[in-house]
Structure formats: C-alpha cells, structure tokens
Design a protein around this motif. Structure first.
Motif, mmCIF file in Angstrom:
data_model
loop_
_atom_site.group_PDB
_atom_site.id
_atom_site.type_symbol
_atom_site.label_atom_id
_atom_site.label_comp_id
_atom_site.label_asym_id
_atom_site.label_seq_id
_atom_site.Cartn_x
_atom_site.Cartn_y
_atom_site.Cartn_z
ATOM 1 N N CYS A 76 -8.324 -7.617 -4.312
ATOM 2 C CA CYS A 76 -6.911 -7.443 -3.988
ATOM 3 C C CYS A 76 -6.797 -6.441 -2.845
ATOM 4 O O CYS A 76 -7.759 -5.750 -2.511
ATOM 5 C CB CYS A 76 -6.163 -6.940 -5.225
ATOM 6 N N GLY A 77 -5.614 -6.359 -2.246
ATOM 7 C CA GLY A 77 -5.363 -5.313 -1.262
ATOM 8 C C GLY A 77 -5.192 -5.767 0.169
ATOM 9 O O GLY A 77 -5.004 -4.930 1.054
ATOM 10 N N ASP A 78 -5.236 -7.084 0.429
ATOM 11 C CA ASP A 78 -5.010 -7.569 1.793
ATOM 12 C C ASP A 78 -3.532 -7.398 2.128
ATOM 13 O O ASP A 78 -2.661 -8.004 1.491
ATOM 14 C CB ASP A 78 -5.416 -9.036 1.891
ATOM 15 N N LEU A 79 -3.233 -6.591 3.138
ATOM 16 C CA LEU A 79 -1.848 -6.306 3.498
ATOM 17 C C LEU A 79 -1.095 -7.550 3.958
ATOM 18 O O LEU A 79 0.135 -7.600 3.870
ATOM 19 C CB LEU A 79 -1.814 -5.238 4.599
ATOM 20 N N GLY A 87 -2.097 -21.671 0.989
ATOM 21 C CA GLY A 87 -3.272 -22.137 1.711
ATOM 22 C C GLY A 87 -3.695 -21.260 2.868
ATOM 23 O O GLY A 87 -4.744 -21.496 3.475
ATOM 24 N N GLN A 88 -2.917 -20.226 3.201
ATOM 25 C CA GLN A 88 -3.267 -19.342 4.311
ATOM 26 C C GLN A 88 -4.530 -18.562 3.996
ATOM 27 O O GLN A 88 -4.678 -18.016 2.907
ATOM 28 C CB GLN A 88 -2.124 -18.368 4.588
ATOM 29 N N GLN A 89 -5.463 -18.515 4.943
ATOM 30 C CA GLN A 89 -6.696 -17.761 4.727
ATOM 31 C C GLN A 89 -6.392 -16.275 4.810
ATOM 32 O O GLN A 89 -5.724 -15.800 5.724
ATOM 33 C CB GLN A 89 -7.753 -18.139 5.768
ATOM 34 N N LEU A 90 -6.929 -15.523 3.850
ATOM 35 C CA LEU A 90 -6.661 -14.099 3.766
ATOM 36 C C LEU A 90 -7.964 -13.305 3.766
ATOM 37 O O LEU A 90 -9.044 -13.869 3.730
ATOM 38 C CB LEU A 90 -5.848 -13.792 2.496
ATOM 39 N N GLY A 91 -7.817 -11.990 3.816
ATOM 40 C CA GLY A 91 -8.986 -11.113 3.771
ATOM 41 C C GLY A 91 -9.092 -10.162 4.941
ATOM 42 O O GLY A 91 -9.995 -9.323 4.986
ATOM 43 N N TYR A 92 -8.166 -10.263 5.906
ATOM 44 C CA TYR A 92 -8.273 -9.474 7.128
ATOM 45 C C TYR A 92 -7.214 -8.379 7.241
ATOM 46 O O TYR A 92 -7.231 -7.606 8.198
ATOM 47 C CB TYR A 92 -8.187 -10.396 8.347
ATOM 48 N N GLY A 93 -6.308 -8.310 6.287
ATOM 49 C CA GLY A 93 -5.244 -7.310 6.361
ATOM 50 C C GLY A 93 -5.699 -5.955 5.857
ATOM 51 O O GLY A 93 -6.043 -5.801 4.684
ATOM 52 N N ASP A 94 -5.724 -4.956 6.736
ATOM 53 C CA ASP A 94 -6.212 -3.627 6.369
ATOM 54 C C ASP A 94 -5.556 -2.592 7.262
ATOM 55 O O ASP A 94 -4.911 -2.939 8.266
ATOM 56 C CB ASP A 94 -7.732 -3.568 6.524
ATOM 57 N N CYS A 133 -7.781 -0.076 1.921
ATOM 58 C CA CYS A 133 -6.887 -0.569 0.868
ATOM 59 C C CYS A 133 -7.429 -1.726 0.042
ATOM 60 O O CYS A 133 -6.943 -1.973 -1.065
ATOM 61 C CB CYS A 133 -5.530 -0.951 1.461
ATOM 62 N N GLN A 134 -8.420 -2.469 0.521
ATOM 63 C CA GLN A 134 -8.904 -3.617 -0.235
ATOM 64 C C GLN A 134 -9.959 -3.190 -1.261
ATOM 65 O O GLN A 134 -10.926 -2.511 -0.921
ATOM 66 C CB GLN A 134 -9.477 -4.674 0.707
#
Length: 229
Positions: A76-79, A87-94, A133-134
């Motif tokens: 968890c923690g992707d901004l 369906g949006q790819q996530l994992g880059y929000g920081d 944050c992740q």
C-alpha cells in the motif's frame, strides 16, 4: 503434533514479549477488507517517525492496496492510487525523498505479519534506502530446510555474506513462515498485532497482470491509536 503446537505457542509468546519491549506506538488502518492494527518498533526510529507523520497527515486515507501477491505480501502507499482508474498500473506514486535503511537483524526480520518499507532496486539505490510512503505487510510461506539453504545462498550473494539466518529465525520460517530472502535488504519497522486474518483475505484476492486486485481494496482511514499523537 502436540510438540509442534507447543513450539508454535512459544514462538508467538516470544514475539509478543519482544514487541512489548520495543514498541510504544500503534496505528490503526480501517480498510474495506477489515481493520489492521500495526505496532511500530522503537528500534527503527526514522521509519517509525516517518510513518507516524504520514498517518497524522492522512497520507494513507483513501489509498489502495495496489500490489498483492499471494503467499508473498500486500503493498500500500502509492500516492497515485487515491484516484486511480480501473486497470490503471500503479506503484510509482511516492514523495521526493527516501529514508535511510535501518536493518536490525537478527531482531527484526521478515516473518509473517511484519511490516516493511518498499524501495527502489539496488541498481539505482545501492544504499537500500526506503520509500517515503509505500509499505508492505509480509505474508510469505512456511519454508523447508532445503528452501532455506537456497535462501541463504541468495542472501550471501546479495549481501556479500553479511546476512545470516540464525537458528531462531530458521525455526520461525519453518513454522510460522515469511519471506526470508528479503532480510537485510528491506527495512522491517513494524508488526501486525491485530487483523492478520484481514491481511490473509487481501493476499488471496484475484489480481491483474500488474498484481493489482481486480476489486479495489482501499484504506478508509489511518489513525494513531497509541503513543505519539
């Protein structure tokens, strides 16, 4: 069978005693899958304080468990996940900073229920500094002796022989389970003290090709429930 049960209970009691000695703060994550209470270790003060600040600033409110791998972990923690489309790819929000690694082996390691910070890979992050944050919650698997031998070989290669699984760690990995191949490479800073059944439900969810759950699992609210508020 009885001997195994007694051993497991002893390990749980040992874990609880260690936790009581090293944790003065707890946070509660209310999620669409149920509540998860996490104790933060005083042994990792930079991670503890950073995580507490995120919670107090409501950073995690409305974020998704965006990466879920069965028998491994939930993350968890992707901004970017707060308003993510299906369906949006996530994992880059920081955030644009990282936290210095705080490895505390053999005391804190990747047994089931432990909480650690995600990070970028060694190639761009040789100091193994943590995400701002992740985070992820360990699920993992119960390991055999043969598997643990291979894990030790992998750890020797990744850490130049600096990380060694102790007999106590090995026994826990063989009875309770976890992700030993991550030890000494990702900072463990907390532990689930309530809601491990919720983590189990999350880690069993069906996911897409990017490990995002097909049905959103969202943090409704995160609050500090014990300690520094």
């Amino acid at each position: 069978m009885r001997k195994t049960i007694v051993l497991w209970m002893m390990l749980v009691l040992t874990t609880c005693c260690a936790l009581a000695q090293t944790s003065t703060t707890e946070v509660l994550f209310e999620t669409t899958a149920g509540n998860i209470r996490i104790a933060l270790f005083d042994d990792t003060p930079q991670h503890r304080d950073n995580f507490l600040n995120n919670v107090k600033e409501h950073v995690y409110d409305s974020l998704l468990f965006h990466r879920v791998i069965k028998n491994f972990m939930v993350q968890c923690g992707d901004l970017h996940s707060k308003h993510a489309k299906p369906g949006q790819q996530l994992g880059y929000g920081d955030y644009n900073y990282t936290v210095e690694a705080e490895f505390r082996l053999p005391k804190l390691y990747h047994r089931r229920g432990m909480v650690a910070m995600a990070r970028e890979g060694d190639r761009v992050n040789p100091e193994r500094r943590s995400s701002a944050c992740q985070f992820y919650i360990v699920w993992g698997q119960v390991c055999s002796d043969a598997r643990l031998e291979k894990v030790q070989e992998r750890l020797d290669a990744a850490t130049l022989g600096q990380v060694k699984l102790t007999p106590e760690m090995i026994e826990v990995y063989k009875t309770i389970g976890g992700t030993p191949h991550l030890d000494g490479q990702y900072t463990v800073f907390g532990e689930v003290v309530e809601g491990l059944d919720v983590v189990d439900r999350i880690q069993q969810q069906a996911v897409d090709e990017n490990d995002r759950p097909l049905e959103d699992i969202r943090v409704l609210k995160a609050t500090v429930t014990k300690g520094l508020k």
